[in-house]
Every structure is written in C-alpha cells, then in structure tokens.
Scaffold this motif. Structure first.
Motif, PDB file in Angstrom:
ATOM      1  N   HIS A 182       0.806  -1.221   0.000  1.00  0.00           N
ATOM      2  CA  HIS A 182       0.000   0.000   0.000  1.00  0.00           C
ATOM      3  C   HIS A 182       0.841   1.274   0.000  1.00  0.00           C
ATOM      4  CE1 HIS A 182      -2.990  -2.949   0.458  1.00  0.00           C
ATOM      5  NE2 HIS A 182      -3.326  -2.792   1.727  1.00  0.00           N
ATOM      6  N   ILE A 183       1.805   1.313  -0.890  1.00  0.00           N
ATOM      7  CA  ILE A 183       2.749   2.426  -1.089  1.00  0.00           C
ATOM      8  C   ILE A 183       3.395   2.881   0.222  1.00  0.00           C
ATOM      9  CG2 ILE A 183       1.622   3.144  -3.230  1.00  0.00           C
ATOM     10  CD1 ILE A 183       0.682   5.716  -1.828  1.00  0.00           C
ATOM     11  N   GLY A 184       3.531   1.941   1.157  1.00  0.00           N
ATOM     12  CA  GLY A 184       4.127   2.273   2.449  1.00  0.00           C
ATOM     13  C   GLY A 184       3.166   2.926   3.418  1.00  0.00           C
ATOM     14  N   TRP A 185       1.873   2.961   3.069  1.00  0.00           N
ATOM     15  CA  TRP A 185       0.854   3.600   3.913  1.00  0.00           C
ATOM     16  C   TRP A 185       1.396   4.897   4.502  1.00  0.00           C
ATOM     17  CZ3 TRP A 185      -3.435   0.095   5.871  1.00  0.00           C
ATOM     18  CH2 TRP A 185      -4.498   0.837   6.368  1.00  0.00           C
ATOM     19  N   PRO A 186       1.764   5.855   3.645  1.00  0.00           N
ATOM     20  CA  PRO A 186       2.412   7.085   4.122  1.00  0.00           C
ATOM     21  C   PRO A 186       1.410   8.128   4.603  1.00  0.00           C
ATOM     22  CG  PRO A 186       2.180   7.156   1.758  1.00  0.00           C
ATOM     23  CD  PRO A 186       1.615   5.826   2.188  1.00  0.00           C
ATOM     24  N   ASP A 187       1.939   9.216   5.117  1.00  0.00           N
ATOM     25  CA  ASP A 187       1.159  10.412   5.409  1.00  0.00           C
ATOM     26  C   ASP A 187       1.015  11.164   4.090  1.00  0.00           C
ATOM     27  OD1 ASP A 187       0.150  12.860   6.133  1.00  0.00           O
ATOM     28  OD2 ASP A 187       1.607  13.239   7.718  1.00  0.00           O
ATOM     29  N   VAL A 188      -0.145  11.044   3.463  1.00  0.00           N
ATOM     30  CA  VAL A 188      -0.340  11.623   2.138  1.00  0.00           C
ATOM     31  C   VAL A 188      -0.145  13.131   2.179  1.00  0.00           C
ATOM     32  CG1 VAL A 188      -2.005  11.975   0.272  1.00  0.00           C
ATOM     33  CG2 VAL A 188      -1.845   9.744   1.394  1.00  0.00           C
ATOM     34  N   ALA A 189      -0.624  13.773   3.226  1.00  0.00           N
ATOM     35  CA  ALA A 189      -0.516  15.229   3.317  1.00  0.00           C
ATOM     36  C   ALA A 189       0.941  15.698   3.360  1.00  0.00           C
ATOM     37  CB  ALA A 189      -1.260  15.738   4.550  1.00  0.00           C
ATOM     38  N   ALA A 190       1.821  14.853   3.897  1.00  0.00           N
ATOM     39  CA  ALA A 190       3.242  15.220   3.980  1.00  0.00           C
ATOM     40  C   ALA A 190       3.950  15.102   2.642  1.00  0.00           C
ATOM     41  CB  ALA A 190       3.943  14.361   5.029  1.00  0.00           C
ATOM     42  N   GLY A 191       3.378  14.346   1.714  1.00  0.00           N
ATOM     43  CA  GLY A 191       3.946  14.238   0.383  1.00  0.00           C
ATOM     44  C   GLY A 191       5.205  13.394   0.325  1.00  0.00           C
ATOM     45  N   PRO A 192       5.786  13.306  -0.860  1.00  0.00           N
ATOM     46  CA  PRO A 192       6.946  12.425  -1.055  1.00  0.00           C
ATOM     47  C   PRO A 192       8.233  12.892  -0.382  1.00  0.00           C
ATOM     48  CG  PRO A 192       6.382  13.574  -3.099  1.00  0.00           C
ATOM     49  CD  PRO A 192       5.285  13.857  -2.124  1.00  0.00           C
ATOM     50  N   ASP A 193       8.283  14.129   0.099  1.00  0.00           N
ATOM     51  CA  ASP A 193       9.508  14.601   0.752  1.00  0.00           C
ATOM     52  C   ASP A 193       9.584  14.213   2.227  1.00  0.00           C
ATOM     53  OD1 ASP A 193      10.457  15.801  -1.556  1.00  0.00           O
ATOM     54  OD2 ASP A 193       9.446  17.704  -1.135  1.00  0.00           O
ATOM     55  N   GLU A 194       8.536  13.625   2.773  1.00  0.00           N
ATOM     56  CA  GLU A 194       8.545  13.187   4.172  1.00  0.00           C
ATOM     57  C   GLU A 194       9.717  12.230   4.397  1.00  0.00           C
ATOM     58  OE1 GLU A 194       8.212  10.913   7.502  1.00  0.00           O
ATOM     59  OE2 GLU A 194       7.571   9.950   5.629  1.00  0.00           O
ATOM     60  N   PRO A 195      10.492  12.380   5.485  1.00  0.00           N
ATOM     61  CA  PRO A 195      11.730  11.603   5.657  1.00  0.00           C
ATOM     62  C   PRO A 195      11.549  10.086   5.602  1.00  0.00           C
ATOM     63  CG  PRO A 195      11.719  13.449   7.171  1.00  0.00           C
ATOM     64  CD  PRO A 195      10.371  13.434   6.523  1.00  0.00           C
ATOM     65  N   GLY A 196      10.496   9.556   6.202  1.00  0.00           N
ATOM     66  CA  GLY A 196      10.284   8.117   6.149  1.00  0.00           C
ATOM     67  C   GLY A 196      10.016   7.631   4.737  1.00  0.00           C
ATOM     68  N   PHE A 197       9.249   8.396   3.992  1.00  0.00           N
ATOM     69  CA  PHE A 197       8.985   8.031   2.596  1.00  0.00           C
ATOM     70  C   PHE A 197      10.268   8.116   1.776  1.00  0.00           C
ATOM     71  CE2 PHE A 197       7.169   8.465  -1.677  1.00  0.00           C
ATOM     72  CZ  PHE A 197       6.215   7.441  -1.654  1.00  0.00           C
ATOM     73  N   GLN A 198      11.099   9.090   2.078  1.00  0.00           N
ATOM     74  CA  GLN A 198      12.393   9.194   1.395  1.00  0.00           C
ATOM     75  C   GLN A 198      13.264   7.966   1.679  1.00  0.00           C
ATOM     76  OE1 GLN A 198      13.956  11.640  -0.733  1.00  0.00           O
ATOM     77  NE2 GLN A 198      11.784  12.106  -1.065  1.00  0.00           N
ATOM     78  N   ARG A 199      13.182   7.430   2.877  1.00  0.00           N
ATOM     79  CA  ARG A 199      13.917   6.195   3.187  1.00  0.00           C
ATOM     80  C   ARG A 199      13.406   5.038   2.338  1.00  0.00           C
ATOM     81  NH1 ARG A 199      16.872   5.760   8.079  1.00  0.00           N
ATOM     82  NH2 ARG A 199      16.873   7.665   9.350  1.00  0.00           N
ATOM     83  N   LEU A 200      12.086   4.959   2.158  1.00  0.00           N
ATOM     84  CA  LEU A 200      11.533   3.912   1.300  1.00  0.00           C
ATOM     85  C   LEU A 200      12.019   4.086  -0.130  1.00  0.00           C
ATOM     86  CD1 LEU A 200       9.704   1.523   0.662  1.00  0.00           C
ATOM     87  CD2 LEU A 200       7.772   3.114   0.564  1.00  0.00           C
ATOM     88  N   LEU A 201      12.032   5.308  -0.625  1.00  0.00           N
ATOM     89  CA  LEU A 201      12.528   5.563  -1.970  1.00  0.00           C
ATOM     90  C   LEU A 201      13.990   5.120  -2.111  1.00  0.00           C
ATOM     91  CD1 LEU A 201      11.041   9.113  -2.704  1.00  0.00           C
ATOM     92  CD2 LEU A 201      10.173   6.910  -3.509  1.00  0.00           C
ATOM     93  N   ALA A 202      14.788   5.367  -1.091  1.00  0.00           N
ATOM     94  CA  ALA A 202      16.199   4.969  -1.134  1.00  0.00           C
ATOM     95  C   ALA A 202      16.341   3.448  -1.156  1.00  0.00           C
ATOM     96  CB  ALA A 202      16.949   5.567   0.052  1.00  0.00           C
ATOM     97  N   LEU A 203      15.519   2.753  -0.370  1.00  0.00           N
ATOM     98  CA  LEU A 203      15.545   1.292  -0.396  1.00  0.00           C
ATOM     99  C   LEU A 203      15.182   0.763  -1.776  1.00  0.00           C
ATOM    100  CD1 LEU A 203      13.842   0.431   3.022  1.00  0.00           C
ATOM    101  CD2 LEU A 203      16.217  -0.021   2.400  1.00  0.00           C
ATOM    102  N   LEU A 204      14.165   1.347  -2.383  1.00  0.00           N
ATOM    103  CA  LEU A 204      13.784   0.932  -3.732  1.00  0.00           C
ATOM    104  C   LEU A 204      14.907   1.197  -4.720  1.00  0.00           C
ATOM    105  CD1 LEU A 204      10.098   2.199  -4.160  1.00  0.00           C
ATOM    106  CD2 LEU A 204      10.855  -0.132  -3.799  1.00  0.00           C
ATOM    107  N   ALA A 205      15.440   2.392  -4.655  1.00  0.00           N
ATOM    108  CA  ALA A 205      16.487   2.773  -5.612  1.00  0.00           C
ATOM    109  C   ALA A 205      17.680   1.843  -5.532  1.00  0.00           C
ATOM    110  CB  ALA A 205      16.920   4.219  -5.361  1.00  0.00           C
ATOM    111  N   GLY A 206      17.985   1.363  -4.334  1.00  0.00           N
ATOM    112  CA  GLY A 206      19.102   0.446  -4.160  1.00  0.00           C
ATOM    113  C   GLY A 206      18.750  -1.008  -4.378  1.00  0.00           C
ATOM    114  N   GLY A 207      17.517  -1.290  -4.772  1.00  0.00           N
ATOM    115  CA  GLY A 207      17.100  -2.661  -5.002  1.00  0.00           C
ATOM    116  C   GLY A 207      16.955  -3.475  -3.734  1.00  0.00           C
ATOM    117  N   ARG A 208      16.757  -2.798  -2.585  1.00  0.00           N
ATOM    118  CA  ARG A 208      16.675  -3.484  -1.299  1.00  0.00           C
ATOM    119  C   ARG A 208      15.241  -3.758  -0.866  1.00  0.00           C
ATOM    120  NH1 ARG A 208      19.927  -6.577  -0.542  1.00  0.00           N
ATOM    121  NH2 ARG A 208      19.327  -6.668   1.667  1.00  0.00           N
ATOM    122  N   ALA A 209      14.271  -3.305  -1.645  1.00  0.00           N
ATOM    123  CA  ALA A 209      12.878  -3.524  -1.279  1.00  0.00           C
ATOM    124  C   ALA A 209      12.010  -3.443  -2.524  1.00  0.00           C
ATOM    125  CB  ALA A 209      12.416  -2.492  -0.251  1.00  0.00           C
ATOM    126  N   TRP A 210      10.785  -3.933  -2.370  1.00  0.00           N
ATOM    127  CA  TRP A 210       9.733  -3.824  -3.381  1.00  0.00           C
ATOM    128  C   TRP A 210       8.580  -3.057  -2.745  1.00  0.00           C
ATOM    129  CZ3 TRP A 210       9.940  -6.955  -8.056  1.00  0.00           C
ATOM    130  CH2 TRP A 210      11.023  -7.843  -8.105  1.00  0.00           C
TER     131      TRP A 210
END
Length: 292
Positions: A182-210
C-alpha cells in the motif's frame, strides 16, 4: 457477533486502456462462507456472508476478466489467523499457472509449516507492523534464513512516517526480499519529501525492497489523485521494484469507501504513461518475484 464486511463491486469498470498479456493483480484476499474455513478468534469482522468459496472464486474471476488480468497473488487475510487453508485452497483452485499466495505464520512457525507454504505455491509470509497480528518483525527476522532456504520472502504493512526509520537497517540486512504494501501507507498530506517516505525511496532505488502500488482508497478518495505524486516518486525511484494490486475484496474498510477496482487501476495508468513501464510493473516484476 462480528460485523460483516461489505460486498465488493460486482463487476469493476474496464480500464481506460487494455493491459499487457500476463498482467498480475499482486494483492488480493480470498474469503469463503461462514463454516467453510476456520476464522480467527481475534478478527474484527466476518467475511460478507453472500457467497461460498466457489462463489467468491467466480466473483474474482469476473473481476480479472473485466480488468484484463491473467495472474494473481492471494495474500492470506488476518480474518483467518495463521490457518492458511483458504489461501492454499484458492491457489490450488485458480491454478499454479496463474496464482501464487502469501501466507501468515506465527513467530513460532516450524520448518514443517514453512515447507507446507512453499509446497502449496505460497511465495512469502506477511506481517502487519501497523495493527499487530500473529507475526512480529523480530519473529520474521529470526526466521529469515529459514525463509530464504525455501524461496520465501517477507511482505509487510507499515507506515513510512512512523516506522521506516526503525526498520531501515533491518530491511537492508534482510537475506530475503522485503515487499511493502500500500505504497508504504504514508502520510499523504506530507507528500513524497517526508523523511520516512524518502527512506523507502532509497531502499527501492538500491534494489533493497519492493513496493505494492495498492490500497490507494485507504489513503485518499476516488479518483485518488492525492496519491499521484507518491506513486510517481516510487516508480521513478525504481520501476523494477514496483507491483500493482487491487486489494480486492477490500476487507476491513474502516473509514474508507468501497472502491471500484477499475478506478484504482486507472490511477496507476494515469501516473505511469509509457507502455514499457506499465508492462514492467504489471507483468515482468510479478513474474520475477513470484516465479510465474
């Protein structure tokens, strides 16, 4: 007496454009009539009582036909606890050529239980970091090597803005694939720059998560444009680690509105505009992860 879940839309609307052959709905649940399979005492609701197991299978096959889907991943529902019988039966009924499953086990899962999952066509185990359940992060970390030996991976529901910081290192060191719902069930209002969501993006970018581009109706109202920037950021981070799922039949809605799965699919098609990336998300990625 438990409340009953709502019935899903009988036939979802057709997507705005046809899907590529082999497209996969990588996140659904299967249920049955009361008494057909044992329900978990700790559940918060019962399945809708309108259909028996074969009726639910037929309803989902109509869903597949309407959306143009050929493959499916059945995620075991917490309504049935750690008794995976209904999910195993659904994989067998739909056929291993088009169906896989994700099971639910406890921290004390035995080798025999894990063997039984793999033998039944299940590809991983799921834990819920948001609501709890029967499997913990510590438990799945302890059994990770045993999962790897059986070709099983880990799927989990968590909130990026609440949990990603504490999970980040553990995900990076996990010896098996980790799939976030569920796209990491993020805080939608915080948007993609929210630090936790940025960590998820980094994991994806490094091939460490789906990540599953699913559950948008639990985060926003239709047609789910409020989640477009988040979905776009995930796909941009690594389209080779994204999957799509309808989350049918939309159990435990809480405050969410019952969605039309065709509208959910169109939300993906709206954000992902090129055919090659759509094929990657809908066909190639699930084929790689689930072994179709």
């Amino acid at each position: 007496m438990k409340p009953h879940a709502e019935m899903p839309v009988a036939v979802p609307q057709s997507p705005d454009r046809p899907l590529p052959p082999g497209a996969c709905d990588a996140h659904i649940h299967m249920v049955a009539a009361p008494g057909e399979f044992d329900l978990w005492d700790g559940r918060v609701e019962d399945p809708a009582p309108d259909l028996d197991f074969e009726g639910w299978i037929a309803l989902y096959e109509r869903h597949m036909a309407a959306l143009g889907l050929d493959r499916v991943v059945i995620v075991h529902s917490i309504l049935y606890g750690a008794d995976n019988a209904v999910t195993k039966a659904a994989v067998a009924r739909l056929g291993r050529d088009r169906a896989r499953g994700i099971g639910l086990v406890t921290d004390a899962a035995t080798d025999a239980e894990l063997d039984a999952l793999a033998e039944a066509g299940l590809s991983g185990v799921r834990l819920n970091y948001v609501h709890g359940g029967v499997l913990s992060w510590a438990g799945v970390t302890a059994m990770a090597d045993r999962l790897k030996a059986r070709g099983l991976h880990v799927q989990m529901l968590m909130n990026t803005h609440r949990h990603m910081a504490e999970l980040d290192d553990g995900v990076r060191s996990m010896p098996v694939d980790v799939v976030f719902d569920h796209i990491g069930w993020p805080d939608v209002a915080a948007g993609p720059d929210e630090p936790g969501f940025q960590r998820l993006l980094a994991l994806l970018a490094g091939g460490r998560a789906w990540v599953k581009l699913s559950g948008l109706y639990r985060l926003a109202g239709a047609p789910y444009e409020a989640t477009d920037a988040l979905v776009a950021a995930l796909v941009a981070a690594n389209p080779e680690r994204c999957l799509w799922g309808s989350d049918w039949p939309h159990l435990m809605l809480a405050d969410a509105q019952m969605p039309d799965a065709g509208v959910l699919l169109n939300a993906l098609l709206r954000v992902v505009t090129d055919a090659a990336t759509r094929k990657r998300i809908l066909v190639d990625n699930p084929a790689q992860l689930y072994g179709f």
